[in-house]
Design an enzyme around this catalytic site. Structure first.
Site, PDB file in Angstrom:
ATOM      1  N   GLU A 261      45.377  85.486  39.188  1.00  0.00           N
ATOM      2  CA  GLU A 261      45.445  85.714  40.637  1.00  0.00           C
ATOM      3  C   GLU A 261      46.615  86.637  40.960  1.00  0.00           C
ATOM      4  OE1 GLU A 261      45.644  81.892  42.592  1.00  0.00           O
ATOM      5  OE2 GLU A 261      43.714  81.256  41.770  1.00  0.00           O
ATOM      6  N   HIS A 284      42.432  81.791  47.197  1.00  0.00           N
ATOM      7  CA  HIS A 284      43.147  80.523  46.925  1.00  0.00           C
ATOM      8  C   HIS A 284      43.694  79.902  48.227  1.00  0.00           C
ATOM      9  CE1 HIS A 284      45.400  78.186  43.573  1.00  0.00           C
ATOM     10  NE2 HIS A 284      45.133  77.402  44.599  1.00  0.00           N
TER      11      HIS A 284
HETATM   12  P1  NAI Z   1      42.927  64.304  41.371  1.00  0.00           P
HETATM   13  O1  NAI Z   1      43.875  64.176  40.240  1.00  0.00           O
HETATM   14  O2  NAI Z   1      43.014  63.373  42.499  1.00  0.00           O
HETATM   15  O3  NAI Z   1      41.420  64.269  40.803  1.00  0.00           O
HETATM   16  C1  NAI Z   1      41.003  64.927  39.659  1.00  0.00           C
HETATM   17  C2  NAI Z   1      39.862  64.115  39.054  1.00  0.00           C
HETATM   18  O4  NAI Z   1      39.319  64.853  37.952  1.00  0.00           O
HETATM   19  C3  NAI Z   1      40.293  62.766  38.508  1.00  0.00           C
HETATM   20  O5  NAI Z   1      39.452  61.766  39.018  1.00  0.00           O
HETATM   21  C4  NAI Z   1      40.145  62.925  37.000  1.00  0.00           C
HETATM   22  O6  NAI Z   1      39.825  61.717  36.351  1.00  0.00           O
HETATM   23  C5  NAI Z   1      39.038  63.915  36.904  1.00  0.00           C
HETATM   24  N1  NAI Z   1      38.979  64.625  35.634  1.00  0.00           N
HETATM   25  C6  NAI Z   1      39.983  65.017  34.825  1.00  0.00           C
HETATM   26  N2  NAI Z   1      39.510  65.656  33.740  1.00  0.00           N
HETATM   27  C7  NAI Z   1      38.164  65.682  33.875  1.00  0.00           C
HETATM   28  C8  NAI Z   1      37.116  66.192  33.077  1.00  0.00           C
HETATM   29  N3  NAI Z   1      37.369  66.829  31.931  1.00  0.00           N
HETATM   30  N4  NAI Z   1      35.848  66.015  33.496  1.00  0.00           N
HETATM   31  C9  NAI Z   1      35.582  65.345  34.662  1.00  0.00           C
HETATM   32  N5  NAI Z   1      36.541  64.839  35.450  1.00  0.00           N
HETATM   33  C10 NAI Z   1      37.817  65.006  35.070  1.00  0.00           C
HETATM   34  O7  NAI Z   1      43.077  65.820  41.864  1.00  0.00           O
HETATM   35  P2  NAI Z   1      42.713  66.404  43.294  1.00  0.00           P
HETATM   36  O8  NAI Z   1      43.866  66.271  44.207  1.00  0.00           O
HETATM   37  O9  NAI Z   1      41.406  65.879  43.714  1.00  0.00           O
HETATM   38  O10 NAI Z   1      42.593  67.964  42.933  1.00  0.00           O
HETATM   39  C11 NAI Z   1      41.523  68.467  42.168  1.00  0.00           C
HETATM   40  C12 NAI Z   1      41.755  69.928  41.834  1.00  0.00           C
HETATM   41  O11 NAI Z   1      41.879  70.708  43.033  1.00  0.00           O
HETATM   42  C13 NAI Z   1      43.014  70.211  41.030  1.00  0.00           C
HETATM   43  O12 NAI Z   1      42.730  71.187  40.050  1.00  0.00           O
HETATM   44  C14 NAI Z   1      43.934  70.843  42.031  1.00  0.00           C
HETATM   45  O13 NAI Z   1      44.862  71.696  41.415  1.00  0.00           O
HETATM   46  C15 NAI Z   1      42.949  71.624  42.880  1.00  0.00           C
HETATM   47  N6  NAI Z   1      43.448  71.998  44.207  1.00  0.00           N
HETATM   48  C16 NAI Z   1      43.100  73.234  44.695  1.00  0.00           C
HETATM   49  C17 NAI Z   1      43.543  73.642  45.925  1.00  0.00           C
HETATM   50  C18 NAI Z   1      43.163  74.969  46.460  1.00  0.00           C
HETATM   51  O14 NAI Z   1      43.905  75.547  47.261  1.00  0.00           O
HETATM   52  N7  NAI Z   1      42.016  75.501  46.100  1.00  0.00           N
HETATM   53  C19 NAI Z   1      44.451  72.804  46.744  1.00  0.00           C
HETATM   54  C20 NAI Z   1      44.658  71.483  46.181  1.00  0.00           C
HETATM   55  C21 NAI Z   1      44.195  71.116  44.939  1.00  0.00           C
END
Ligand code: NAI
Length: 400
Positions: A261, A284
């Site tokens: 990015e 993003h």
């Molecule tokens: P979280 O930690 O609450 O949830 C992530 C989930 O993914 C967990 O339930 C975990 O068990 C699961 N997981 C981990 N490895 C996995 C795999 N190999 N296969 C299937 N499931 C798996 O995280 P949250 O807060 O929900 O964030 C999710 C994503 O969103 C993160 O990558 C975060 O960086 C991204 N994000 C992006 C933003 C943006 O501006 N686009 C802003 C905030 C977060």
């Protein structure tokens, strides 16, 4: 006693100033990031510093600012801080990982509908003076199936919002998660890919999720389905996605995050997805809303306040975690020490020498540090604190 001082850089939301001032701190707010030189020259009087993503806190910052007791990253990431070094210097680093959860979930809902109605292509044409009124290939999302990969904070919020729109929700997660509403847990990723009209990714960036959507997985998706990625850029093989969109196996995609990015708004954005039909590209912005900034301001200001005034370290990314009740009718001793055998014995020895009564005691450790909190009923807390601070193992000792 003079109030503790907090410096907030990079135009952190005013609500953080309000919260910290209300709690009795003396707060200074700057609109810009500080350079390494400014960080050394202008921050030595402060007890805590709040930054966003542009200020780099390197080992030299911590070495030259021994008065800094805590760092607040008023954002999600903490890469801009040398968190391991901060740990060695007994400084917890706080962030706000979940303040923008709702913002991401709402964006994804808008992307679902936009893809299904080809809104971006239609809008671009209208801007170019082309009237493309047609129902062909445009669908309601009601009754369609959304497959969520990663059922964490964002995945679950999305699940609830999507059901309210009439979508059937299924999800895949590596950890067993309680389904919300009528969502279905699917234990096999291939099955989820083969049976979803929309696939939305909400996993963290890990070794296991790197390119987890490659040619094989994208080819398993239903013909004519859509992919949404607002998680991390490394999760999708972009070349493979471009290939499957060009071959019309995938009907469109919405992408908010990329393997590479631009570092700032002046740098050009390059991607193989540029110019493809029914592909929505956003820079993003999943979590970038005013509400999220406000929530981040509250969340991190609260963490700093609770640590500095109560000793609570829960939520720190680099520090032993302790959740404690508020200090009441006693003095609280906080001792951060090297995690070596015998410390507790030595501290207890001093406490007993001073005839102190221990009302509560909490200890948490990580491989490097021990964090001890003791609520004491004692006459001479000042001398007791001095003796504990003089132990060879003590890194930082405070009394609240
Ligand atoms: P979280 O930690 O609450 O949830 C992530 C989930 O993914 C967990 O339930 C975990 O068990 C699961 N997981 C981990 N490895 C996995 C795999 N190999 N296969 C299937 N499931 C798996 O995280 P949250 O807060 O929900 O964030 C999710 C994503 O969103 C993160 O990558 C975060 O960086 C991204 N994000 C992006 C933003 C943006 O501006 N686009 C802003 C905030 C977060």
């Amino acid at each position: 006693m003079s109030p503790m001082k907090v410096l907030l850089l990079e135009g952190i939301h005013e609500i953080a100033v309000e919260k910290l001032t209300e709690a009795g701190f003396s707060v200074s707010r700057e609109l810009t990031a500080f350079s390494d030189k400014e960080l050394i020259e202008k921050t030595s009087n402060f007890d805590a510093i709040g930054i966003r993503s542009k200020t780099q806190l390197n080992p030299s910052f911590f070495e030259n600012n021994k008065n800094i007791k805590a760092v607040g990253c008023f954002c999600i990431g903490t890469n801009q801080v040398h968190t391991d070094f901060a740990n060695q210097m007994a400084v917890p680093v706080f962030n706000a990982p979940y303040s923008n959860t709702r913002s991401v979930a709402e964006l994804v809902i808008s992307l679902l509908v936009s893809l299904s109605r080809q809104i971006c292509d239609r809008s671009q044409k209208a801007h170019a003076g082309v009237w493309d009124k047609s129902a062909l290939g445009s669908n309601e999302v009601r009754g369609k199936t959304l497959g969520i990969i990663g059922y964490g904070h964002i995945g679950t919020q999305l699940s609830i919002l999507a059901e309210a729109l009439g979508l059937n929700v299924q999800y895949y997660d590596v950890i067993k998660k309680l389904p919300l509403g009528n969502a279905n847990s699917i234990s096999d990723l291939s099955q989820l890919l083969q049976t979803s009209d929309f696939v939305s990714l909400h996993v963290p960036e890990t070794e296991q999720t790197k390119n987890m959507m490659g040619v094989k997985e994208l080819s398993l998706m239903k013909k004519g389905s859509y992919l949404i990625n607002a998680s991390r850029g490394s999760v999708v093989d972009i070349s493979a996605l471009a290939q499957l969109i060009k071959s019309q196996h995938i009907a469109g995609a919405a992408v908010d995050v990329y393997p590479k990015e631009p570092k700032n708004n002046k740098e050009a954005f390059e991607s193989e997805l540029r110019g493809l039909k029914n592909v929505i590209l956003t820079p993003h912005i999943g979590g970038s809303t005013e509400e999220a900034q406000y929530n981040i301001g509250i969340e991190v200001a609260t963490s700093l306040q609770q640590y500095l005034l109560q000793g609570q370290s829960a939520g720190a990314v680099n520090f032993p975690q302790i959740e404690v009740p508020a200090v009441k009718d006693c003095a609280r001793l906080l001792n951060i020490h090297k995690n070596v055998p015998g410390v507790l014995g030595e501290v207890n020895g001093i406490v007993s020498k001073f005839g102190a009564n221990i009302l509560r005691q909490f200890l948490s450790t990580d491989p490097n540090l021990g964090y001890l909190i003791m609520d004491l009923d004692v006459k001479d807390m000042e001398s007791l604190q001095q003796e504990v601070a003089q132990l060879n193992t003590s890194l930082r000792t405070r009394v609240i």
